[in-house]
Design a protein around this motif. Structure first.
Motif, mmCIF file in Angstrom:
data_model
loop_
_atom_site.group_PDB
_atom_site.id
_atom_site.type_symbol
_atom_site.label_atom_id
_atom_site.label_comp_id
_atom_site.label_asym_id
_atom_site.label_seq_id
_atom_site.Cartn_x
_atom_site.Cartn_y
_atom_site.Cartn_z
ATOM 1 N N ASN A 52 -9.765 -6.070 -4.441
ATOM 2 C CA ASN A 52 -10.642 -6.835 -5.333
ATOM 3 C C ASN A 52 -10.233 -8.305 -5.442
ATOM 4 N N TYR A 53 -10.118 -8.906 -4.251
ATOM 5 C CA TYR A 53 -9.867 -10.349 -4.120
ATOM 6 C C TYR A 53 -8.461 -10.757 -4.568
ATOM 7 N N SER B 66 -12.186 -9.862 4.635
ATOM 8 C CA SER B 66 -11.512 -11.156 4.457
ATOM 9 C C SER B 66 -10.208 -11.217 5.237
ATOM 10 N N SER C 99 -1.252 3.911 5.855
ATOM 11 C CA SER C 99 -1.482 2.497 5.552
ATOM 12 C C SER C 99 -1.321 1.607 6.787
ATOM 13 N N ALA C 100 -2.316 0.742 6.991
ATOM 14 C CA ALA C 100 -2.216 -0.240 8.077
ATOM 15 C C ALA C 100 -1.124 -1.260 7.767
ATOM 16 N N ASN C 101 -0.950 -1.603 6.504
ATOM 17 C CA ASN C 101 0.081 -2.587 6.142
ATOM 18 C C ASN C 101 1.485 -2.051 6.389
ATOM 19 N N GLY D 273 -9.889 -5.598 4.469
ATOM 20 C CA GLY D 273 -11.277 -5.504 4.897
ATOM 21 C C GLY D 273 -11.757 -6.826 5.490
ATOM 22 N N SER E 162 0.846 -1.204 0.000
ATOM 23 C CA SER E 162 0.000 0.000 0.000
ATOM 24 C C SER E 162 0.873 1.243 0.000
ATOM 25 N N GLU F 29 -5.555 -6.550 0.450
ATOM 26 C CA GLU F 29 -6.241 -7.232 -0.655
ATOM 27 C C GLU F 29 -7.020 -6.174 -1.425
ATOM 28 N N ARG G 225 -0.472 4.232 0.640
ATOM 29 C CA ARG G 225 -1.242 5.205 1.412
ATOM 30 C C ARG G 225 -0.443 5.711 2.616
ATOM 31 N N HIS H 129 -10.332 -2.935 9.814
ATOM 32 C CA HIS H 129 -11.372 -1.938 10.090
ATOM 33 C C HIS H 129 -12.475 -2.469 10.984
HETATM 34 C C1 LIG Z 1 -9.649 -0.800 -4.747
HETATM 35 C C2 LIG Z 1 -9.844 -1.486 -3.422
HETATM 36 C C3 LIG Z 1 -10.276 -2.795 -3.390
HETATM 37 C C4 LIG Z 1 -10.425 -3.474 -2.169
HETATM 38 N N1 LIG Z 1 -10.783 -4.786 -2.178
HETATM 39 C C5 LIG Z 1 -10.804 -5.488 -1.010
HETATM 40 C C6 LIG Z 1 -11.049 -6.897 -1.016
HETATM 41 O O1 LIG Z 1 -11.247 -7.517 -2.040
HETATM 42 N N2 LIG Z 1 -11.014 -7.551 0.179
HETATM 43 C C7 LIG Z 1 -10.779 -6.893 1.365
HETATM 44 O O2 LIG Z 1 -10.742 -7.544 2.419
HETATM 45 N N3 LIG Z 1 -10.558 -5.558 1.400
HETATM 46 C C8 LIG Z 1 -10.544 -4.845 0.241
HETATM 47 N N4 LIG Z 1 -10.265 -3.490 0.247
HETATM 48 C C9 LIG Z 1 -10.006 -2.835 1.542
HETATM 49 C C10 LIG Z 1 -8.508 -2.681 1.818
HETATM 50 O O3 LIG Z 1 -7.843 -3.912 1.741
HETATM 51 C C11 LIG Z 1 -8.328 -2.087 3.212
HETATM 52 O O4 LIG Z 1 -8.917 -0.805 3.241
HETATM 53 C C12 LIG Z 1 -6.880 -2.003 3.647
HETATM 54 O O5 LIG Z 1 -6.841 -1.541 4.977
HETATM 55 C C13 LIG Z 1 -6.057 -1.057 2.807
HETATM 56 O O6 LIG Z 1 -4.702 -1.203 3.163
HETATM 57 P P1 LIG Z 1 -3.841 -0.029 3.787
HETATM 58 O O7 LIG Z 1 -4.536 0.419 5.071
HETATM 59 O O8 LIG Z 1 -2.520 -0.642 4.061
HETATM 60 O O9 LIG Z 1 -3.789 1.072 2.783
HETATM 61 C C14 LIG Z 1 -10.160 -2.792 -0.945
HETATM 62 C C15 LIG Z 1 -9.749 -1.448 -0.996
HETATM 63 C C16 LIG Z 1 -9.579 -0.802 -2.204
HETATM 64 C C17 LIG Z 1 -9.081 0.629 -2.219
#
Ligand SMILES: Cc1cc2nc3c(=O)[nH]c(=O)nc-3n(C[C@H](O)[C@H](O)[C@H](O)COP(=O)(O)O)c2cc1C
Length: 201
Positions: A87-88, A122, A19-21, A120, A14, A85, A16, A153
């Motif tokens: 979109n899967y 998953s 970012s949590a990651n 999210g 990520s 993740e 961002r 979250h």
């Molecule tokens: C384009 C997009 C697609 C996502 N698709 C998924 C998903 O398929 N499964 C899931 O668990 N979370 C999904 N998320 C949520 C992110 O994984 C989640 O917000 C995560 O905390 C983002 O990582 P970061 O905090 O390190 O930036 C999606 C977020 C975005 C922006």
């Protein structure tokens, strides 16, 4: 053998700011410094990498940001991927980084790796299994357990507004995963585990 240093190249999928990651990687670095002797973790920033385009390779050379990234990957003893993740599947930035360092000569080969995902609902499991699939082609050897899927979250709050990990249970999961990565890396390298690494699961 006490004193063997294992260098971990940690990559966040990520870009961002909060970012949590990337927060998981900062927490992992702190855990290594404070409680895992012999494990040194460096965050390798992938935000400067251009989108993969083999036209950017000239006479076998790579753009400077790619060259610098490839050198860091080659110098590592093992890898830690922390990625959301999307979109899967795998995040675009991480796939881009995996692809750049796979260009001949492949920089990833024959090293151990572990995967984290803050995502999210998953927890990122589907993205992790796709990363494992890509790793087959790159000759990366992943630890199988412990697996770690962080629902970033959902309550209780695990990260503050800057993406710093604040949840003790997740920190403990992270510590166990890092010990497993250290032990597996040493075993791949044919070096004995130190006393702290024995008996973990
Ligand atoms: C384009 C997009 C697609 C996502 N698709 C998924 C998903 O398929 N499964 C899931 O668990 N979370 C999904 N998320 C949520 C992110 O994984 C989640 O917000 C995560 O905390 C983002 O990582 P970061 O905090 O390190 O930036 C999606 C977020 C975005 C922006």
């Amino acid at each position: 053998m006490e004193g063997t240093v294992v260098r971990v190249a940690a990559i966040s999928g990520s870009l961002r700011r909060a970012s949590a990651n990337t927060g998981l990687i900062r927490a992992a670095a702190e855990i290594c410094r404070e409680s895992i002797p012999g494990l040194q973790l460096d965050h390798i920033d992938i935000s400067a990498l251009p989108l993969l385009n083999t036209d950017l390779e000239v006479d076998g050379g790579f753009p400077p940001a790619v060259e610098a990234f490839r050198e860091k990957v080659s110098a590592a003893d093992c890898f830690l991927f922390a990625s959301p993740e999307y979109n899967y599947s795998i995040s675009g930035p991480l796939k881009n980084a995996l692809d750049w360092a796979s260009r001949p000569p492949n920089c990833w080969g024959d090293r151990a790796a572990a995967i984290l995902s803050a995502s999210g609902g998953s927890g990122g499991s589907r993205s992790q299994y796709h990363i494992r699939q890509v790793g087959v082609g790159l000759d990366i050897h992943f630890i199988n357990k412990p697996e770690m899927f962080t629902k970033a979250h959902q309550p209780p709050n695990k990260f503050d507004d800057d993406g710093n990990l604040i949840d003790p249970e997740t920190k403990e999961q992270l510590r166990k995963l890092l010990l497993s990565l250290q032990a597996f890396t040493l075993s791949l390298q044919g070096k004995p585990a130190n006393s702290q690494q024995q008996g973990i699961n």
